[in-house]
Motif scaffolding. Structure first.
Motif, short mmCIF file in Angstrom:
data_model
loop_
_atom_site.label_atom_id
_atom_site.label_comp_id
_atom_site.label_asym_id
_atom_site.label_seq_id
_atom_site.Cartn_x
_atom_site.Cartn_y
_atom_site.Cartn_z
N LYS A 166 45.07 -65.61 -53.61
CA LYS A 166 45.67 -66.68 -54.41
C LYS A 166 45.02 -66.67 -55.79
CE LYS A 166 46.79 -69.91 -50.70
NZ LYS A 166 46.57 -71.28 -50.20
N PHE A 167 45.86 -66.83 -56.82
CA PHE A 167 45.33 -66.80 -58.18
C PHE A 167 46.14 -67.69 -59.10
CE2 PHE A 167 48.75 -63.76 -58.29
CZ PHE A 167 49.26 -63.85 -59.57
N ARG A 168 45.54 -67.97 -60.26
CA ARG A 168 46.21 -68.69 -61.35
C ARG A 168 45.88 -67.98 -62.65
NH1 ARG A 168 44.22 -74.55 -59.51
NH2 ARG A 168 45.77 -74.90 -57.90
N SER A 169 46.74 -68.23 -63.64
CA SER A 169 46.49 -67.76 -64.99
C SER A 169 46.32 -68.97 -65.89
CB SER A 169 47.67 -66.91 -65.49
OG SER A 169 47.51 -66.60 -66.84
N SER A 170 45.46 -68.86 -66.88
CA SER A 170 45.27 -69.96 -67.82
C SER A 170 46.30 -69.92 -68.95
CB SER A 170 43.85 -69.93 -68.40
OG SER A 170 43.63 -68.70 -69.07
N ALA A 171 47.18 -68.91 -68.95
CA ALA A 171 48.22 -68.77 -69.96
C ALA A 171 49.52 -68.33 -69.30
CB ALA A 171 47.80 -67.74 -71.01
N ASP A 172 50.64 -68.69 -69.90
CA ASP A 172 51.91 -68.15 -69.45
C ASP A 172 51.90 -66.64 -69.70
OD1 ASP A 172 52.79 -70.72 -68.90
OD2 ASP A 172 53.97 -70.90 -70.75
N GLY A 173 52.61 -65.90 -68.89
CA GLY A 173 52.64 -64.46 -69.09
C GLY A 173 53.47 -63.78 -68.02
N TYR A 174 53.11 -62.54 -67.73
CA TYR A 174 53.91 -61.71 -66.83
C TYR A 174 53.00 -60.91 -65.90
CZ TYR A 174 57.36 -62.79 -70.34
OH TYR A 174 58.17 -63.47 -71.21
N ILE A 175 53.41 -60.79 -64.66
CA ILE A 175 52.75 -59.89 -63.72
C ILE A 175 53.55 -58.60 -63.75
CG2 ILE A 175 52.05 -59.45 -61.34
CD1 ILE A 175 50.48 -61.71 -62.75
N THR A 176 52.90 -57.50 -64.11
CA THR A 176 53.58 -56.21 -64.23
C THR A 176 53.40 -55.34 -63.00
OG1 THR A 176 51.68 -55.21 -65.34
CG2 THR A 176 53.39 -56.21 -66.75
N GLY A 177 52.49 -55.73 -62.12
CA GLY A 177 52.25 -54.96 -60.91
C GLY A 177 51.07 -55.53 -60.15
N ILE A 178 50.66 -54.82 -59.12
CA ILE A 178 49.54 -55.25 -58.27
C ILE A 178 48.68 -54.04 -57.96
CG2 ILE A 178 48.92 -56.12 -55.98
CD1 ILE A 178 51.42 -57.88 -56.11
N ARG A 179 47.36 -54.24 -58.08
CA ARG A 179 46.37 -53.24 -57.64
C ARG A 179 45.82 -53.72 -56.30
NH1 ARG A 179 41.65 -54.11 -60.90
NH2 ARG A 179 40.88 -52.27 -59.93
N PHE A 180 45.44 -52.80 -55.46
CA PHE A 180 44.78 -53.20 -54.22
C PHE A 180 43.96 -52.04 -53.67
CE2 PHE A 180 48.63 -51.24 -52.72
CZ PHE A 180 48.37 -50.74 -51.47
N TYR A 181 43.02 -52.39 -52.82
CA TYR A 181 42.21 -51.36 -52.17
C TYR A 181 42.96 -50.92 -50.92
CZ TYR A 181 38.22 -48.66 -50.71
OH TYR A 181 37.40 -47.62 -50.37
N LYS A 182 43.52 -49.71 -50.99
CA LYS A 182 44.33 -49.17 -49.89
C LYS A 182 43.39 -48.49 -48.90
CE LYS A 182 48.45 -46.38 -49.11
NZ LYS A 182 48.40 -44.93 -49.08
N PRO A 183 43.30 -49.04 -47.67
CA PRO A 183 42.29 -48.56 -46.73
C PRO A 183 42.60 -47.23 -46.05
CG PRO A 183 43.59 -50.29 -45.75
CD PRO A 183 44.05 -50.17 -47.17
N SER A 184 43.86 -46.86 -45.96
CA SER A 184 44.20 -45.61 -45.25
C SER A 184 45.56 -45.11 -45.74
CB SER A 184 44.25 -45.84 -43.74
OG SER A 184 45.42 -46.57 -43.39
N ASN A 185 45.93 -43.93 -45.28
CA ASN A 185 47.27 -43.44 -45.59
C ASN A 185 48.14 -43.46 -44.34
OD1 ASN A 185 46.29 -41.28 -44.20
ND2 ASN A 185 46.28 -39.86 -45.91
N THR A 186 47.78 -44.33 -43.41
CA THR A 186 48.54 -44.49 -42.17
C THR A 186 49.53 -45.63 -42.33
OG1 THR A 186 46.63 -43.75 -40.90
CG2 THR A 186 48.34 -44.93 -39.70
N GLY A 187 50.77 -45.42 -41.95
CA GLY A 187 51.77 -46.48 -42.01
C GLY A 187 52.42 -46.61 -43.37
N VAL A 188 53.20 -47.67 -43.53
CA VAL A 188 53.94 -47.95 -44.75
C VAL A 188 53.31 -49.15 -45.44
CG1 VAL A 188 56.19 -48.65 -45.66
CG2 VAL A 188 56.07 -47.06 -43.74
N TYR A 189 53.15 -49.06 -46.75
CA TYR A 189 52.57 -50.15 -47.54
C TYR A 189 53.59 -50.65 -48.56
CZ TYR A 189 47.90 -49.13 -45.79
OH TYR A 189 46.80 -48.95 -44.98
N SER A 190 53.52 -51.94 -48.86
CA SER A 190 54.29 -52.51 -49.97
C SER A 190 53.46 -53.63 -50.57
CB SER A 190 55.65 -53.04 -49.48
OG SER A 190 55.46 -54.05 -48.51
#
Length: 184
Positions: A37-61
């Motif tokens: 959960k997050f907030r921004s202190s300014a209006d703006g845009y989310i252009t994507g998401i980074r994450f720590y991908k633990p494996s290459n097993t299965g399908v991620y979204s």
């Protein structure tokens, strides 16, 4: 008085020296969607998401949710077999409002995820973005098991290492124009 605004794209966790989760590969035996959960202190845009991908097993979204309405604002399949920190860019930026709570998530069909327990015992702020502090009735580090879905479950202020990518202005469209030949 000089005010230095952050240079974006902005993320909660450092891009140049990304942290490594305490647990780089866990599995709950069923598919899981985990988020921050997050907030921004300014209006703006989310252009994507980074994450720590633990494996290459299965399908991620990756998904972006409006916390108040539980509405999914954007979705993108992950098309890399890489593990560790990966970035996924949305086809179109998503407008967000200042001081409103959103949730950045990733879904793992295999149930694989990375985590650090007791991480959100205080808020984490970097530039415009703040990952919220875990509080009674307002947990951070949320998840949903089974099919993809809005995460409402939580466990010990856990950080699942999901990070929105934020900008204050819409990135320019650099797509080459399409030329259409029309007969006279």
């Amino acid at each position: 008085v000089t005010i230095n605004l952050p240079t974006c794209p902005c993320t909660i966790f450092p891009i140049n020296t990304p942290p490594v989760p305490d647990n780089t590969l866990l599995n709950d035996i069923t598919s899981i969607e985990v988020g921050t959960k997050f907030r921004s202190s300014a209006d703006g845009y989310i252009t994507g998401i980074r994450f720590y991908k633990p494996s290459n097993t299965g399908v991620y979204s990756v998904n972006l949710w409006d916390s108040a309405t539980q509405q999914k604002l954007n979705f993108m399949n992950v098309s890399t077999s890489a593990t560790g920190w990966v970035s996924v860019t949305f086809g179109s930026p998503v407008a967000i409002s200042a001081n409103k709570t959103y949730i950045a998530t990733y879904y793992s069909s295999s149930g694989d995820y990375a985590s650090t327990d007791n991480y959100f015992t205080s808020a984490v702020t970097n530039g415009f973005l703040t990952a919220l502090q875990d509080e009674p009735g307002k947990p951070n580090g949320v998840y949903h098991t089974g099919s993809p879905g809005f995460p409402t479950q939580y466990y010990t202020a856990t950080n699942y290492w999901v990070d929105p990518v934020f900008v204050t202005t819409i990135p320019p469209d650099v797509t080459a124009p399409t030329i259409i030949n029309r007969a006279p």
